[in-house]
Enzyme design. Sequence first.
Site, PDB file in Angstrom:
ATOM      1  N   ASP A  56       0.850  -1.196   0.000  1.00 19.76           N
ATOM      2  CA  ASP A  56       0.000   0.000   0.000  1.00 19.76           C
ATOM      3  C   ASP A  56       0.883   1.242   0.000  1.00 19.76           C
ATOM      4  O   ASP A  56       1.563   1.537   0.986  1.00 19.76           O
ATOM      5  CB  ASP A  56      -0.898  -0.002   1.252  1.00 19.76           C
ATOM      6  N   TYR A  61       3.274   9.706  -0.436  1.00 19.12           N
ATOM      7  CA  TYR A  61       4.351   9.101   0.369  1.00 19.12           C
ATOM      8  C   TYR A  61       5.720   9.304  -0.293  1.00 19.12           C
ATOM      9  O   TYR A  61       6.753   9.105   0.350  1.00 19.12           O
ATOM     10  CB  TYR A  61       4.129   7.595   0.586  1.00 19.12           C
ATOM     11  N   LYS A  86      -2.570   5.974  -4.354  1.00 19.37           N
ATOM     12  CA  LYS A  86      -3.641   6.924  -4.031  1.00 19.37           C
ATOM     13  C   LYS A  86      -3.378   8.262  -4.695  1.00 19.37           C
ATOM     14  O   LYS A  86      -2.214   8.676  -4.826  1.00 19.37           O
ATOM     15  CB  LYS A  86      -3.734   7.122  -2.504  1.00 19.37           C
ATOM     16  N   HIS A 119      -7.262   9.750  -1.909  1.00 22.38           N
ATOM     17  CA  HIS A 119      -6.609   9.639  -0.595  1.00 22.38           C
ATOM     18  C   HIS A 119      -7.442  10.276   0.527  1.00 22.38           C
ATOM     19  O   HIS A 119      -7.582   9.723   1.616  1.00 22.38           O
ATOM     20  CB  HIS A 119      -5.225  10.289  -0.678  1.00 22.38           C
ATOM     21  N   ASN A 253       5.036  -9.335  12.054  1.00 20.99           N
ATOM     22  CA  ASN A 253       3.678  -8.868  11.755  1.00 20.99           C
ATOM     23  C   ASN A 253       2.916  -9.814  10.831  1.00 20.99           C
ATOM     24  O   ASN A 253       1.693  -9.908  10.923  1.00 20.99           O
ATOM     25  CB  ASN A 253       3.729  -7.458  11.155  1.00 20.99           C
TER      26      ASN A 253
HETATM   27  N1  LIG Z   1      -5.127   6.414   3.783  1.00 15.48           N
HETATM   28  C1  LIG Z   1      -4.569   7.109   4.748  1.00 15.48           C
HETATM   29  O1  LIG Z   1      -4.888   8.280   4.989  1.00 15.48           O
HETATM   30  C2  LIG Z   1      -3.504   6.458   5.588  1.00 15.48           C
HETATM   31  C3  LIG Z   1      -3.026   7.075   6.750  1.00 15.48           C
HETATM   32  C4  LIG Z   1      -2.056   6.421   7.506  1.00 15.48           C
HETATM   33  C5  LIG Z   1      -1.603   5.174   7.109  1.00 15.48           C
HETATM   34  N2  LIG Z   1      -2.061   4.597   5.942  1.00 15.48           N
HETATM   35  C6  LIG Z   1      -1.574   3.274   5.466  1.00 15.48           C
HETATM   36  O2  LIG Z   1      -1.612   2.348   6.538  1.00 15.48           O
HETATM   37  C7  LIG Z   1      -0.300   1.821   6.738  1.00 15.48           C
HETATM   38  C8  LIG Z   1      -0.081   1.458   8.200  1.00 15.48           C
HETATM   39  O3  LIG Z   1      -0.315   2.579   9.041  1.00 15.48           O
HETATM   40  P1  LIG Z   1       0.845   3.391   9.782  1.00 15.48           P
HETATM   41  O4  LIG Z   1       2.108   3.253   9.029  1.00 15.48           O
HETATM   42  O5  LIG Z   1       0.330   4.765  10.017  1.00 15.48           O
HETATM   43  O6  LIG Z   1       0.933   2.741  11.223  1.00 15.48           O
HETATM   44  P2  LIG Z   1       1.030   1.280  11.855  1.00 15.48           P
HETATM   45  O7  LIG Z   1       1.256   0.234  10.832  1.00 15.48           O
HETATM   46  O8  LIG Z   1      -0.125   1.142  12.791  1.00 15.48           O
HETATM   47  O9  LIG Z   1       2.330   1.417  12.776  1.00 15.48           O
HETATM   48  C9  LIG Z   1       3.613   1.646  12.264  1.00 15.48           C
HETATM   49  C10 LIG Z   1       4.550   1.968  13.453  1.00 15.48           C
HETATM   50  O10 LIG Z   1       4.568   0.890  14.372  1.00 15.48           O
HETATM   51  C11 LIG Z   1       5.888   0.360  14.496  1.00 15.48           C
HETATM   52  N3  LIG Z   1       5.750  -1.109  14.475  1.00 15.48           N
HETATM   53  C12 LIG Z   1       5.434  -1.873  13.404  1.00 15.48           C
HETATM   54  N4  LIG Z   1       5.374  -3.172  13.753  1.00 15.48           N
HETATM   55  C13 LIG Z   1       5.662  -3.235  15.072  1.00 15.48           C
HETATM   56  C14 LIG Z   1       5.761  -4.300  16.000  1.00 15.48           C
HETATM   57  N5  LIG Z   1       5.560  -5.557  15.626  1.00 15.48           N
HETATM   58  N6  LIG Z   1       6.044  -3.990  17.297  1.00 15.48           N
HETATM   59  C15 LIG Z   1       6.236  -2.714  17.682  1.00 15.48           C
HETATM   60  N7  LIG Z   1       6.161  -1.655  16.849  1.00 15.48           N
HETATM   61  C16 LIG Z   1       5.881  -1.918  15.548  1.00 15.48           C
HETATM   62  C17 LIG Z   1       6.675   0.887  13.303  1.00 15.48           C
HETATM   63  O11 LIG Z   1       8.030   1.097  13.676  1.00 15.48           O
HETATM   64  P3  LIG Z   1       9.305   0.755  12.746  1.00 15.48           P
HETATM   65  O12 LIG Z   1       8.944   1.088  11.331  1.00 15.48           O
HETATM   66  O13 LIG Z   1      10.357   1.649  13.309  1.00 15.48           O
HETATM   67  O14 LIG Z   1       9.612  -0.693  12.928  1.00 15.48           O
HETATM   68  C18 LIG Z   1       5.984   2.209  13.042  1.00 15.48           C
HETATM   69  O15 LIG Z   1       6.476   3.219  13.908  1.00 15.48           O
HETATM   70  C19 LIG Z   1       0.602   2.945   6.232  1.00 15.48           C
HETATM   71  O16 LIG Z   1       1.936   2.554   6.031  1.00 15.48           O
HETATM   72  C20 LIG Z   1      -0.134   3.332   4.977  1.00 15.48           C
HETATM   73  O17 LIG Z   1       0.096   2.382   3.951  1.00 15.48           O
HETATM   74  C21 LIG Z   1      -3.012   5.229   5.193  1.00 15.48           C
END
Ligand SMILES: NC(=O)c1ccc[n+]([C@@H]2O[C@H](COP(=O)([O-])OP(=O)(O)OC[C@H]3O[C@@H](n4cnc5c(N)ncnc54)[C@H](OP(=O)(O)O)[C@@H]3O)[C@@H](O)[C@H]2O)c1
Length: 292
Positions: A56, A61, A86, A119, A253
């Site tokens: 994704d 990004y 997006k 988006h 994960n």
């Molecule tokens: N459409 C939208 O508006 C929107 C908004 C936000 C996100 N997204 C999408 O959703 C995806 C996921 O959301 P997100 O990146 O915001 O947050 P997330 O996946 O909930 O969390 C990512 C964070 O958690 C840490 N992490 C990951 N796995 C872990 C584990 N097993 N244990 C402890 N910490 C862990 C990562 O650290 P490290 O990387 O340092 O390991 C990073 O800081 C995004 O990458 C994007 O593709 C979309």
Amino acid sequence: MPPTSAEDDIVTAVPDIMLNNGATIPQFGFGVFQIDPKDTFEAVATALQAGYRHVDTAEMYGNEREVGQAIAKSGLGRGDVFVTSKLGNTAHRPDDARRAFDGTLEAIGSDYVDLFLIHWPLPTRYDGDYVSTWRTLEEFYRDGRARSIGVSNFQPHHLRRLHTETEIPPAVNQIEVHPYFTQDEVRAFCGEHQIAVEAWSPIAQGAVLDDPTIVSIARAVGKTPAQVVLRWHIERGDIIFPKSVTPARIRENIDIFDFELSGEDVEAISALNRNERTGPDPDTFAPIPASS
Ligand SMILES: NC(=O)c1ccc[n+]([C@@H]2O[C@H](COP(=O)([O-])OP(=O)(O)OC[C@H]3O[C@@H](n4cnc5c(N)ncnc54)[C@H](OP(=O)(O)O)[C@@H]3O)[C@@H](O)[C@H]2O)c1
């Protein structure tokens, strides 16, 4: 490089979800928000090696190109990996959206994306007209360059407008969902209208991982808090793509397809809801200048 049998096991364990147009999407994938472009190739390569087959990304990004390069160099075929991108917030007007979509395909290095999303709805920009933006995505779907189209951060009242004013229903709505923000109303609306829910920030960027309820369930089932939360999403039927640049976490994960949570555990985690967003409110989010 050919996958090992352990990767084969993971790849086949990830369920597919059927979308409302008959296409399928792996329920689990890899998110690349906030991954620096210079680190993206390595992170996506590690994820593909670990068995991820869904990425994704987004124009905003800044790392679509590196995502495409990692897939191209992985030894996998383009058709083996589901790619979402997006439309950026500055490109909602139809001509801008057409140019932006061409740019996305060029950056990814492919003549199609599996899924293309608006988006953000930006209801206070562009005279509130996300409808003609959606009609432009319909063009990309009809010409086959977007195999599926959808939206992100749309509230039920935004979705209702698309429902009454346009022809093709969104295949997905990508919204913030995690144990502190369970999004019951939007998820219910999407369920009633055959729109698949994609849960962004599935572990609330780490904010839910110290929660005592989650920690205690993790101890009981012999998994990590992150694995328990990700499994909770899978059992609720949402599509997820956690982000990490840490190889051990990337592998942790996806290692969630060898256990289940009890109905009671799923309920206990859902009950942690605080209606607490970590990200912006889609009704007011307007990050681009009023003139654009
Ligand atoms: N459409 C939208 O508006 C929107 C908004 C936000 C996100 N997204 C999408 O959703 C995806 C996921 O959301 P997100 O990146 O915001 O947050 P997330 O996946 O909930 O969390 C990512 C964070 O958690 C840490 N992490 C990951 N796995 C872990 C584990 N097993 N244990 C402890 N910490 C862990 C990562 O650290 P490290 O990387 O340092 O390991 C990073 O800081 C995004 O990458 C994007 O593709 C979309």
